[in-house]
Design an enzyme around this catalytic site. Structure first.
Site, PDB file in Angstrom:
ATOM      1  CB  CYS A   1     -31.838  28.955  -3.340  1.00 24.59           C
ATOM      2  SG  CYS A   1     -30.392  27.962  -3.635  1.00 24.59           S
TER       3      CYS A   1
ATOM      4  CG  HIS B   1       3.808  52.311  -7.049  1.00 21.85           C
ATOM      5  ND1 HIS B   1       5.094  52.697  -6.743  1.00 21.85           N
ATOM      6  CD2 HIS B   1       3.043  53.425  -6.891  1.00 21.85           C
ATOM      7  CE1 HIS B   1       5.106  53.973  -6.392  1.00 21.85           C
ATOM      8  NE2 HIS B   1       3.862  54.444  -6.483  1.00 21.85           N
TER       9      HIS B   1
ATOM     10  NE  ARG C   1     -34.010  34.644  -2.937  1.00 22.08           N
ATOM     11  CZ  ARG C   1     -33.825  35.435  -1.900  1.00 22.08           C
ATOM     12  NH1 ARG C   1     -34.270  36.659  -1.933  1.00 22.08           N
ATOM     13  NH2 ARG C   1     -33.196  35.013  -0.828  1.00 22.08           N
TER      14      ARG C   1
ATOM     15  CD1 TRP D   1     -26.141  31.294  -7.772  1.00 26.12           C
ATOM     16  CD2 TRP D   1     -25.381  30.613  -5.775  1.00 26.12           C
ATOM     17  NE1 TRP D   1     -24.847  31.725  -7.638  1.00 26.12           N
ATOM     18  CE2 TRP D   1     -24.350  31.317  -6.441  1.00 26.12           C
ATOM     19  CE3 TRP D   1     -25.126  30.084  -4.518  1.00 26.12           C
ATOM     20  CZ2 TRP D   1     -23.103  31.518  -5.863  1.00 26.12           C
ATOM     21  CZ3 TRP D   1     -23.880  30.276  -3.941  1.00 26.12           C
ATOM     22  CH2 TRP D   1     -22.880  30.995  -4.619  1.00 26.12           C
TER      23      TRP D   1
ATOM     24  CD  GLU E   1     -20.415  49.354  -8.322  1.00 30.19           C
ATOM     25  OE1 GLU E   1     -19.801  48.617  -7.564  1.00 30.19           O
ATOM     26  OE2 GLU E   1     -21.559  49.096  -8.741  1.00 30.19           O
TER      27      GLU E   1
ATOM     28  CG  ASN F   1     -31.912  30.114   0.226  1.00 31.39           C
ATOM     29  OD1 ASN F   1     -30.741  29.990  -0.090  1.00 31.39           O
ATOM     30  ND2 ASN F   1     -32.519  31.284   0.337  1.00 31.39           N
ATOM     31  N   GLY F   2     -29.690  27.698   1.638  1.00 32.53           N
ATOM     32  CA  GLY F   2     -28.727  27.798   2.729  1.00 32.53           C
ATOM     33  C   GLY F   2     -27.700  26.688   2.614  1.00 32.53           C
TER      34      GLY F   2
ATOM     35  CE  LYS G   1     -30.201  42.828  -6.679  1.00 32.88           C
ATOM     36  NZ  LYS G   1     -29.211  43.752  -7.248  1.00 32.88           N
TER      37      LYS G   1
ATOM     38  CE  LYS H   1     -22.394  46.397 -10.978  1.00 30.72           C
ATOM     39  NZ  LYS H   1     -22.502  46.853  -9.615  1.00 30.72           N
TER      40      LYS H   1
ATOM     41  CD  GLU I   1     -21.546  42.149 -10.265  1.00 32.11           C
ATOM     42  OE1 GLU I   1     -21.814  43.341 -10.493  1.00 32.11           O
ATOM     43  OE2 GLU I   1     -22.099  41.482  -9.379  1.00 32.11           O
TER      44      GLU I   1
HETATM   45  O1  M6R Z   1     -27.629  42.949  -1.021  1.00 34.92           O
HETATM   46  P1  M6R Z   1     -26.263  43.463  -0.709  1.00 34.92           P
HETATM   47  O2  M6R Z   1     -26.107  44.898  -0.992  1.00 34.92           O
HETATM   48  O3  M6R Z   1     -25.815  43.109   0.685  1.00 34.92           O
HETATM   49  O4  M6R Z   1     -25.305  42.683  -1.707  1.00 34.92           O
HETATM   50  C1  M6R Z   1     -23.911  42.788  -1.618  1.00 34.92           C
HETATM   51  C2  M6R Z   1     -23.248  42.192  -2.832  1.00 34.92           C
HETATM   52  O5  M6R Z   1     -23.495  40.822  -2.897  1.00 34.92           O
HETATM   53  C3  M6R Z   1     -23.711  42.856  -4.136  1.00 34.92           C
HETATM   54  O6  M6R Z   1     -23.504  44.229  -4.116  1.00 34.92           O
HETATM   55  C4  M6R Z   1     -22.985  42.248  -5.344  1.00 34.92           C
HETATM   56  O7  M6R Z   1     -21.632  42.564  -5.306  1.00 34.92           O
HETATM   57  C5  M6R Z   1     -23.643  42.731  -6.628  1.00 34.92           C
HETATM   58  N1  M6R Z   1     -23.759  41.639  -7.546  1.00 34.92           N
HETATM   59  C6  M6R Z   1     -22.889  43.810  -7.303  1.00 34.92           C
HETATM   60  O8  M6R Z   1     -23.400  44.183  -8.537  1.00 34.92           O
END
Ligand code: M6R
Length: 615
Positions: free
Chosen positions: A2, A512, A27, A74, A489, A100-101, A610, A493, A496
């Site tokens: 948010c 396994h 955000r 969000w 990772e 926000n929260g 984000k 990616k 996401e």
């Molecule tokens: O801001 P941060 O590094 O604490 O964020 C952690 C995760 O939320 C962040 O890395 C998230 O997994 C990303 N969308 C990955 O691409």
């Protein structure tokens, strides 16, 4: 998670608020809304969809005012609808609020308020808070109170369990905006004859160079030329004003199509910034003053715990291997969201490191606070200057990677890994790492920007590979040793931004269980730059081929895969200490191009935001 913007000054608030919201859209982008106040008349406009939808509506129905608040959502409580969009207005029409929260006890609040005659038109927790403020204004303050608006907000917040960053308007107070925070970032920007509020400096859109970071449990009364802050407990707060470094906060596309693309290609620069001034060639070690620990303190450390979420958690997994390999200290890696509640026994002489790009992730922040409560030294690696995590930790290292706007983290990850390597070097050289190993690592670090540039040249080839595989709905990612976190990772990616199901395993684990998934419809991405285990991973790739699975090898040993892999992405051969960084680049590009092929919105993937500031 948010975005909030607020404005009070002499200018037309709408374009300023909309511009700020656009910068904060990363955000959250489920809905957007705005509330404006002029001479006792309050107008609210909110709509499901992106900020552009709201901007269009505001163009059709303009309302000129010098005071306003706005929000890009969000969704947490309540679906993505116009009604659930912010701002929320109290049922007596007196207050408008953006939040926000998460307010955890909102149901109790709502029951209480319904009995008092307040009505609700959304399913959100935030509407309970705006009505509670209205209740306190009407029944718990009087018009003799000099700061009645501020007091009503403060008194309402005493009853809130959960987290908030809020900005509030009161119809009776056409020259005041109230803001407060607990657990969700909120900043006040200071301009000439104007003040801005935002959940991120970006929301100021270059209009303020000085900023006040609200701390948890603070409430601010803001006018166009002043700002008074008190604590929830009603004591005045003395605050400091900080200058914003706009160079580090630059969030323009600069000709790129997407932030993700721009940020992938910014990695050479990001790494250069991460290591600048942090290397001593003479001593073959790292210079890490930000840690605020003497070499003697450091030598007392017997164990390190790394905590983070998402991509940053993957950086912790690489850190574990680097520090254990080069500094010979046992490392444990914890999900921040679990660490806080697991109450794990921590031995003395344990150091807790948290990693967070945004420096605001609530799970990571609470893990840090839990460690501090238990008396442990806490250090942080963050990219956001003056973020909550960097302010609350005992010391730490900034990444200086530059603003990361793409929701999928890219340059922040590789820069975190480079910093973890500096830490491994620093601690290693205090223990039994030789001068020559230290020198090799330094040379490797210094070569990184150029080697990443070379690796980025694989982009056209990867674009073609992406075309071939974009139709697949399942992927496996495999790696051994420190290439396993890169497999994780790479899979994250892809998930996401392209919504393809992807799983990652240590390559040896495949037999396994996951091997059951192998078929022509499920390609495997195999990371193979670790020479020590090359023969092993080649065998794993053969096992895939034998079951008619496609293999995409990311390797600096292309010969080893020439008769096995369907596609080979050849990366430069580098020192072991930096191979994970080089491996990551093609994995990012593959996810990016596959997502483009599938027509996905790479910078604003569905359901994500984000900085995750809710638990
Ligand atoms: O801001 P941060 O590094 O604490 O964020 C952690 C995760 O939320 C962040 O890395 C998230 O997994 C990303 N969308 C990955 O691409």
């Amino acid at each position: 998670m948010c975005g909030i913007t607020g404005y009070i000054g002499k200018r037309d608030a709408t374009p300023i608020l909309i511009e700020g919201l656009k910068k904060l859209e990363y955000r959250g982008y489920d809905s957007a809304g705005i509330a404006l106040l002029k001479k006792g008349k309050m107008t609210v406009c909110k709509k499901k969809g992106r900020v552009d939808v709201l901007a269009g509506l505001m163009r059709k129905n303009p309302f000129k005012a010098n005071l306003g608040i706005s929000h890009t959502r969000w969704a947490t409580h309540g679906g993505v609808t116009d009604e659930n969009a912010h701002p929320h207005v109290s049922s007596d029409g007196m207050f408008a609020l953006v939040h926000n929260g998460i307010i955890e006890n909102y149901e109790n609040m709502k029951r209480f308020l319904v009995k008092k005659g307040y009505t609700f038109s959304s399913q959100t927790d935030s509407e309970a808070l705006v009505n509670l403020i209205a209740y306190h204004y009407q029944y718990r303050t009087s018009d003799k109170d000099e700061n009645r608006f501020l007091e009503a907000v403060r008194k309402a917040l005493i009853h809130v369990e959960g987290t908030y960053g809020i900005a509030v308007l009161c119809k009776d107070k056409p020259d005041e905006l109230v803001a407060a925070r607990k657990g969700s970032p909120l900043l006040i920007g200071i301009g000439k004859d104007e003040r801005l509020v935002s959940s991120d400096v970006l929301g100021f859109a270059g209009r303020a160079n000085n900023v006040i970071y609200l701390e948890d449990g603070q409430v601010a009364s803001i006018t166009k030329d002043n700002c008074d802050i008190i604590s929830i407990g009603n004591t005045p707060v003395e605050y400091t004003i900080k200058e914003i470094d706009w160079q580090l906060e630059n969030a323009d596309l600069n000709g790129a199509k997407h932030f993700m693309q721009k940020e992938i290609f910014e990695q050479p620069k990001a790494i250069e910034n991460a290591i600048r001034g942090r290397i001593s060639e003479d001593q073959a070690t790292a210079i890490l003053q930000g840690l605020n620990m003497t070499p003697n303190d450091m030598r007392q450390i017997d164990r390190i715990i790394f905590c983070a979420c998402g991509t940053a958690w993957h950086a912790c997994l690489v850190a574990e291997q680097l520090i254990e390999r080069y500094a010979r200290i046992p490392v444990e890696v914890e999900y921040a969201s679990e660490f806080r509640y697991r109450n794990i026994p921590i031995e003395k002489n344990t150091l807790v490191f948290v990693i967070s790009q945004s420096g605001e992730t609530i799970d990571t922040l609470e893990a840090l606070r839990e460690s501090k409560r238990k008396g442990f030294k806490t250090l942080a690696i963050t990219n956001a200057i003056a973020s909550t995590i960097s302010r609350e930790s005992d010391g730490g290292l900034y990444q200086y990677a530059g603003k990361e706007v793409g929701v999928a983290s890219t340059k922040a990850f590789t820069s975190q890994v480079a910093i973890c390597l500096l830490i491994a070097l620093y601690i290693g050289r205090m223990r039994d790492m030789s001068y020559s190993v230290g020198k090799d690592i330094i040379n490797a670090l210094k070569s990184l920007p150029e080697t990443i540039e070379k690796t980025l040249k694989t982009a056209p080839q990867i674009k073609k590979i992406a075309k071939k595989y974009a139709c697949k709905n399942d992927f496996l990612f495999l790696g051994r040793l420190d290439e396993f976190p890169i497999a994780l990772e790479g899979a994250l990616k892809l998930k996401e931004i392209s919504y393809i199901h992807a799983e990652a395993y240590p390559a040896g684990e495949m037999k396994h269980g996951p091997i059951a998934l192998i078929c022509p419809e499920c390609p495997s991405v195999v990371f193979a730059c670790a020479e020590d285990v090359l023969a092993k991973i080649v065998s794993n790739a053969q096992e895939i081929k034998a079951r008619k699975g496609a293999v995409i090898a990311i390797t600096c040993f292309p010969e080893a895969f020439k008769d096995i892999a369907d596609d080979i992405i050849t990366v430069p051969k580098v020192h072991d200490s930096i191979r994970t960084i080089i491996d990551t680049v093609p994995a990012q590009l593959l996810a990016y191009y596959i997502a483009l092929e599938r027509g996905c919105d790479v910078d604003k993937p569905r359901n994500l935001a984000k900085a995750v500031t809710v638990e």
